[in-house]
Design an enzyme around this catalytic site. Sequence first.
Site, mmCIF file in Angstrom:
data_model
loop_
_atom_site.group_PDB
_atom_site.id
_atom_site.type_symbol
_atom_site.label_atom_id
_atom_site.label_comp_id
_atom_site.label_asym_id
_atom_site.label_seq_id
_atom_site.Cartn_x
_atom_site.Cartn_y
_atom_site.Cartn_z
ATOM 1 N N LYS A 1 5.227 -1.217 -11.594
ATOM 2 C CA LYS A 1 4.455 -1.880 -10.544
ATOM 3 C C LYS A 1 3.623 -3.018 -11.118
ATOM 4 O O LYS A 1 3.072 -2.898 -12.210
ATOM 5 C CB LYS A 1 3.525 -0.859 -9.881
ATOM 6 C CG LYS A 1 4.307 0.265 -9.184
ATOM 7 C CD LYS A 1 4.022 0.281 -7.721
ATOM 8 C CE LYS A 1 3.477 1.620 -7.285
ATOM 9 N NZ LYS A 1 2.903 1.553 -5.955
ATOM 10 N N TYR B 1 19.433 -0.593 -1.261
ATOM 11 C CA TYR B 1 19.454 -0.532 -2.723
ATOM 12 C C TYR B 1 19.928 0.802 -3.289
ATOM 13 O O TYR B 1 19.863 1.022 -4.490
ATOM 14 C CB TYR B 1 18.060 -0.834 -3.268
ATOM 15 C CG TYR B 1 16.950 -0.093 -2.540
ATOM 16 C CD1 TYR B 1 16.869 1.293 -2.588
ATOM 17 C CD2 TYR B 1 16.001 -0.781 -1.792
ATOM 18 C CE1 TYR B 1 15.878 1.976 -1.909
ATOM 19 C CE2 TYR B 1 14.994 -0.117 -1.121
ATOM 20 C CZ TYR B 1 14.941 1.257 -1.185
ATOM 21 O OH TYR B 1 13.965 1.922 -0.504
ATOM 22 N N ASP C 1 8.238 -3.996 -0.750
ATOM 23 C CA ASP C 1 7.062 -3.321 -0.204
ATOM 24 C C ASP C 1 7.225 -3.148 1.300
ATOM 25 O O ASP C 1 6.750 -3.968 2.076
ATOM 26 C CB ASP C 1 5.822 -4.156 -0.527
ATOM 27 C CG ASP C 1 4.553 -3.368 -0.323
ATOM 28 O OD1 ASP C 1 4.644 -2.144 -0.089
ATOM 29 O OD2 ASP C 1 3.472 -3.961 -0.388
ATOM 30 N N CYS D 1 -29.406 -3.257 16.736
ATOM 31 C CA CYS D 1 -28.283 -4.185 16.782
ATOM 32 C C CYS D 1 -28.730 -5.588 16.372
ATOM 33 O O CYS D 1 -29.700 -6.103 16.924
ATOM 34 C CB CYS D 1 -27.709 -4.199 18.197
ATOM 35 S SG CYS D 1 -26.516 -5.511 18.452
ATOM 36 N N CYS E 1 -23.541 -0.298 18.917
ATOM 37 C CA CYS E 1 -24.616 -0.748 19.795
ATOM 38 C C CYS E 1 -24.194 -0.305 21.195
ATOM 39 O O CYS E 1 -23.109 -0.643 21.659
ATOM 40 C CB CYS E 1 -24.734 -2.262 19.734
ATOM 41 S SG CYS E 1 -25.670 -2.955 21.101
ATOM 42 N N CYS F 1 -25.442 -6.367 25.497
ATOM 43 C CA CYS F 1 -25.640 -7.027 24.201
ATOM 44 C C CYS F 1 -24.846 -8.332 24.161
ATOM 45 O O CYS F 1 -23.639 -8.320 24.408
ATOM 46 C CB CYS F 1 -25.184 -6.093 23.085
ATOM 47 S SG CYS F 1 -25.031 -6.888 21.484
ATOM 48 N N LYS G 1 11.139 -4.247 -6.231
ATOM 49 C CA LYS G 1 10.662 -3.098 -5.474
ATOM 50 C C LYS G 1 10.052 -3.660 -4.200
ATOM 51 O O LYS G 1 8.983 -4.268 -4.224
ATOM 52 C CB LYS G 1 9.608 -2.321 -6.259
ATOM 53 C CG LYS G 1 9.125 -1.087 -5.518
ATOM 54 C CD LYS G 1 8.329 -0.190 -6.425
ATOM 55 C CE LYS G 1 8.000 1.157 -5.817
ATOM 56 N NZ LYS G 1 7.603 1.157 -4.427
#
Length: 671
Positions: free
Chosen positions: A314, A226, A117, A408, A426, A431, A115
């Site tokens: 699976k 398939y 993915d 922050c 932030c 920063c 199968k």
Amino acid sequence: MSTPPAQRIERLRRELNRHNRLYYVEAQPEISDREFDRLLEELAALEAAHPELADPDSPTRRVGGEPLTGFAPVRHAQPMRSLGNTYSEDELREFDARVRKILGDHPYTYVVEPKIDGVAISLRYEQGRLVLGATRGDGETGDDITANLRTLRSIPLRLEGPLAETAVIEVRGEAFMPNEGFRKLNDQRQADGLEAFANPRNATAGSLKQLDPKLVATRPLDAIFYACGELDGWNPPTHEELLQGLRDAGLRIAPWHKPCPDFEAVRTAIHELAERKASLPFGIDGAVIKVNERTTYEELGYTAKSPRWAIAFKYEPEQAQTRLRDIVVQVGRTGVLTPVAELDPVPVAGSTVSRATLHNEEEIARKDIRIGDRVVIEKAGEVIPAVVRVVAEARTGAERTFAMPETCPACGSKVERAEGEVAVRCLNAACPAQVKSRLRHFASRGAMDIEGLGEVLVEQLVDRGLVASPADLYRLTAEQVADLERMGGKSAENLIRGIEASKDRDLWRLIFALGIRHVGAGGAQALEASVQTLDELMAKSAEDLESVRDIGPVVARSIADFFAVAENRQLVERLREAGVNLARKGGAVVSGADGPLAGKTVVVTGSLEAFTREEAQEAVRKAGGKPTGSVSRSTDLVVAGPGAGSKLKKAQDLGIEVIDEAEFRRRIGDG
Ligand code: IVH
């Protein structure tokens, strides 16, 4: 007290619909397939126990997904069904028992195959020629992605051998990205300052969604077939012969499949495949068991969404338990705070895992993750490790809950949560954590490509107060740089030379380097093609920007917002003073920007004589226009051929200009 079933069912349906959308429509899943299946199983069980709460629109009753916008919808000649699936051998035995019951004395065998993915696709060959390539969409209607699929080398444009002249062959398969190519693509993206894809399937889905086939062609995509949809002129009696036929026709099939005379052989084959799984060059998430004799398919028939002659078994994703030592908070380029789990290092699926992203505060609360917890982590395929759940039984009471900091962690200024967003940011543009990642991005290979300006140097330059903005780079002297740790006179000079060289980059690199939210390298190139200078771009309103090819409303808004900020305009001024190139160089980017349909949003509807739908859209693009699938107020032009229906009517209602094929050809200078 437990939740009443009606409420729980309602909640599960809502959650599952959301995850379906994230997975199929946005290609941005938040949870693993296994977690999704667990929720779906829970819902199915509740619905079975409470038939009075049934709903025809429940996620248990649909295949999932909606067609994407931007591609023409296509109705599949035969629906693209999904497979029933299970994780248990007992259920597999039940599947076999069902098959036996329906077929009675009729003998049958099985084939076990991987199968894959990836992303389901369908190809239609007529007289051996590829005429259509589509996504599954909702199973009934998918997207026409022919132009994108034609770029996959493993997809033949003409069939060979005995099937070369067959009237209709519709094949179903999986587009996917092999592990190796996926790793390379992600390395490149990271070097270019772009976000990495979470796993090969997301990378595949993201690639196939691209509107520009040229970009798709650069992605290492592959496909394996398939099954078949409509067949006219060919009807192989067994699945094995079907696979053999596809292979002989030049279509790729899985490198392994096993004929099985009985259920015992199926069990053995499933285990054999599990053993081989790790050595395959692409990800699989299970085995598919199919009845071999296709002559039985009609009798076995279909449930609402899947065939009764096949099932997916699976494999559980690899999991491991470890201790969550701490949760640290990272600050990204745009100021988003991301909580990250620091774990006791543990081996999972072939690598050692010591960190896992926790996404955001809500995710942590939802899973009730605490510092010091024993946690289950999971790595399915190439997925970035995720914390699946907490082992609550292992709690000692010493665990601490986590709260997102109010300030922050990098600069101490107050953080904020934007209305309707889960992300906490932030907002201090100065920063240091943000400054550093902005600089890293600015200098990265895919942006201004400043040789020698790596992570360590950026740290020092910012910490020593030498650089606070990309513009400061252009004022650095070799003496200042030579003073830094591990820098000699020679490397200092090299860096200064690298910075100097970056003044002459293409305009799109600068646009990308500015780090405007949602503007990647591709978007920056589209923007460059629409202007002569950066000033021109800065003068555009969000509305103007939306008419730029490949720029949608969210991106357009983000660009306009960026240039509305005084600091950002100042940055551009300082770059100008430093002598950085702010103009488009001649002929650098191929575009239809000056074409006859430049800036126009065009819908093609009905059938045209000289063009397929895809070719007409390509012609629009070449002429500088932006083809879209549906008519709205922002449509500029509708090209209507015979058979045009609701889109034509809507265009007329909205007073949008409608032209016929002859006029279209005249305008684009064709024939
Ligand atoms: S057969 C009518 N075979 O898994 C049966 N599907 O959950 C059509 N898939 O939509 C599917 N490998 O995208 C089949 N060897 C295989 C497969 C496979 C992967 C995918 C396919 C399908 C999904 C079902």
